[in-house]
Design a protein around this motif. Structure first.
Motif, PDB file in Angstrom:
ATOM      1  N   ASP A  21       0.914  -1.199   0.067  1.00 38.49           N
ATOM      2  CA  ASP A  21      -0.051   0.063  -0.111  1.00 38.49           C
ATOM      3  C   ASP A  21       0.841   1.414   0.029  1.00 38.49           C
ATOM      4  O   ASP A  21       2.124   0.949  -0.043  1.00 38.49           O
ATOM      5  N   GLY A  22       0.211   2.484   0.334  1.00 30.88           N
ATOM      6  CA  GLY A  22       0.884   3.562   0.345  1.00 30.88           C
ATOM      7  C   GLY A  22       1.504   4.141  -1.181  1.00 30.88           C
ATOM      8  O   GLY A  22       0.835   3.569  -2.269  1.00 30.88           O
ATOM      9  N   ILE A  47      -5.182  -6.556  -3.669  1.00 32.51           N
ATOM     10  CA  ILE A  47      -4.980  -5.930  -2.386  1.00 32.51           C
ATOM     11  C   ILE A  47      -3.903  -5.262  -1.916  1.00 32.51           C
ATOM     12  O   ILE A  47      -2.999  -5.906  -2.063  1.00 32.51           O
ATOM     13  N   ARG A  48      -3.608  -4.265  -1.442  1.00 35.26           N
ATOM     14  CA  ARG A  48      -2.736  -3.299  -1.324  1.00 35.26           C
ATOM     15  C   ARG A  48      -2.418  -3.234   0.252  1.00 35.26           C
ATOM     16  O   ARG A  48      -3.395  -2.673   1.057  1.00 35.26           O
ATOM     17  N   ASP A  63       6.193  -7.151  -5.414  1.00 35.66           N
ATOM     18  CA  ASP A  63       6.860  -6.076  -4.985  1.00 35.66           C
ATOM     19  C   ASP A  63       6.625  -5.827  -3.481  1.00 35.66           C
ATOM     20  O   ASP A  63       7.096  -4.846  -2.969  1.00 35.66           O
ATOM     21  N   VAL A  64       6.439  -6.685  -2.608  1.00 35.31           N
ATOM     22  CA  VAL A  64       6.211  -6.804  -1.234  1.00 35.31           C
ATOM     23  C   VAL A  64       6.337  -8.133  -0.576  1.00 35.31           C
ATOM     24  O   VAL A  64       6.165  -9.072  -1.487  1.00 35.31           O
ATOM     25  N   GLY A  65       6.723  -8.288   0.585  1.00 43.83           N
ATOM     26  CA  GLY A  65       6.798  -9.765   1.163  1.00 43.83           C
ATOM     27  C   GLY A  65       8.106 -10.222   1.476  1.00 43.83           C
ATOM     28  O   GLY A  65       8.047 -11.176   2.324  1.00 43.83           O
ATOM     29  N   ASP A 179      -6.373   9.156  -1.568  1.00 43.84           N
ATOM     30  CA  ASP A 179      -6.880   7.773  -2.109  1.00 43.84           C
ATOM     31  C   ASP A 179      -5.812   7.117  -2.670  1.00 43.84           C
ATOM     32  O   ASP A 179      -6.038   7.181  -3.961  1.00 43.84           O
ATOM     33  N   PHE A 180      -4.903   6.484  -2.435  1.00 39.67           N
ATOM     34  CA  PHE A 180      -3.857   5.835  -3.035  1.00 39.67           C
ATOM     35  C   PHE A 180      -4.105   4.710  -3.885  1.00 39.67           C
ATOM     36  O   PHE A 180      -3.790   4.647  -4.771  1.00 39.67           O
ATOM     37  N   ASP A 181      -5.468   3.789  -3.272  1.00 37.27           N
ATOM     38  CA  ASP A 181      -5.725   2.686  -4.066  1.00 37.27           C
ATOM     39  C   ASP A 181      -6.410   3.285  -5.483  1.00 37.27           C
ATOM     40  O   ASP A 181      -6.251   2.899  -6.414  1.00 37.27           O
TER      41      ASP A 181
END
Length: 334
Positions: A21-22, A47-48, A63-65, A179-181
């Motif tokens: 997210d972000g 899902i962000r 890109d995450v995890g 609202d980043f999403d």
């Protein structure tokens, strides 16, 4: 089966893509868009989050995890030990730029995506796969990993790239309730549509030119006994094909000049560059012709019908095919 594996299995009938997210970047926006081009992930939710428990329930995570494990559909590149490139994952590929999440998803799903979008056979798919990485995805990988395309200080700044345009979609710091999403969806669409536009261009416009280059190479010694001049009866995007076909050929081929018609039916003679994107020619047109035009050029060259030679010598023009060929032949000897 672990709790996270159970959660993931329970979501397989409704696939989800997880990313952070972000603030967002071009690489995960493209990675998510590419995945949704596949029937399996076409309608899946994105899902962000950075919550690991939530990420563990996602079908694919990009890109995450902190994990790169294609068997579990985990495609992060931020971990300290990560150093994968196209070449390290497939030593038949030449690119050594460190991959981002976009490159990882493209490496593992790119061929399938190209077949889905363009309905291509295996051979054509591989040509397009390489062309799209070379001319679109690698830039995104490099920028995300902070790899400069040049040494030293650039002479000017390029701020109109797809990565810059995606970055500008992030909500401004002055916005109280960003609202980043919603903005991420816009970023996905921006980079994704550009990817499709480039892919369709290469499939519909660039790829059909290959047969013209094959034909030009096969008849090159009929054009000139040196075998260093090729002729196209109509202009087409020939440079990348020429370099690829020269490299694939069993014999040494080193074309110096290409002849083709312009939009007005006049003929051009172009000095082949040392690489498809280079401004340096293998053998530029003669220095004594450069910058001259019309009758002055014809008199200097001793060839009727000359129109111009560019000041750098990379291209010239003549009213006729015969005149352009004479310019190329004379240039070989000078």
């Amino acid at each position: 089966m672990s709790e996270s594996d159970t959660k993931r299995a329970n979501t397989m009938d409704q696939p989800t893509i997880g990313t952070h997210d972000g603030s967002f970047h071009c690489d995960e926006a493209l990675a998510c868009f590419l995945l949704r081009l596949l029937p399996t992930y076409k309608d899946c939710a994105i899902i962000r989050t950075r919550n690991q428990e939530k990420l563990d329930t996602c079908t694919v995570v990009v890109d995450v995890g902190g994990k790169f494990d294609p068997t579990k559909l985990r495609f992060d590149h931020h971990q300290r030990e990560f150093a994968h490139t196209m070449n390290s994952l497939d030593n038949n590929k030449r690119w050594t730029t460190k991959l981002s999440s976009a490159g990882l998803v493209y490496f593992h799903f790119g061929r399938e995506i190209i077949k889905e979008v363009c309905k291509t056979d295996d051979s054509t798919t591989e040509v397009l796969f390489d062309q799209m990485y070379d001319n679109f995805v690698e830039e995104i990988d490099a920028v995300d990993n902070g790899i400069s395309p040049h040494e030293g200080q650039p002479k000017y700044r390029v701020a109109s790239t797809v990565g810059n345009r995606v970055a500008r979609l992030n909500p401004p710091w002055t916005e109280k309730n960003p609202d980043f999403d919603a903005q991420f969806k816009k970023a996905m669409n921006l980079v994704g549509q550009e990817f499709l536009e480039v892919l369709n261009h290469y499939n519909d416009v660039w790829l059909p030119a290959r047969k013209h280059v094959v034909n030009a190479l096969s008849t090159r010694k009929e054009v000139d006994k040196s075998g260093e001049i090729i002729v196209f009866e109509q202009a087409c995007p020939w440079k990348a094909h020429l370099f690829a076909l020269e490299e694939e050929a069993d014999e040494k081929i080193n074309i110096k000049y290409a002849l083709f018609t312009d939009t007005h039916g006049k003929w051009r003679v172009m000095a082949v560059p040392v690489s498809p994107s280079s401004f340096t020619s293998r053998k530029a047109l003669p220095e004594v012709w450069r910058g001259l035009r019309d009758q002055e050029l014809s008199d200097k060259a001793g060839i009727p019908g000359c129109i111009f030679v560019h000041a750098s010598g990379f291209i010239g023009g003549n009213n006729t095919k015969e005149g352009a060929l004479a310019m190329a032949r004379a240039s070989l000897k000078m």
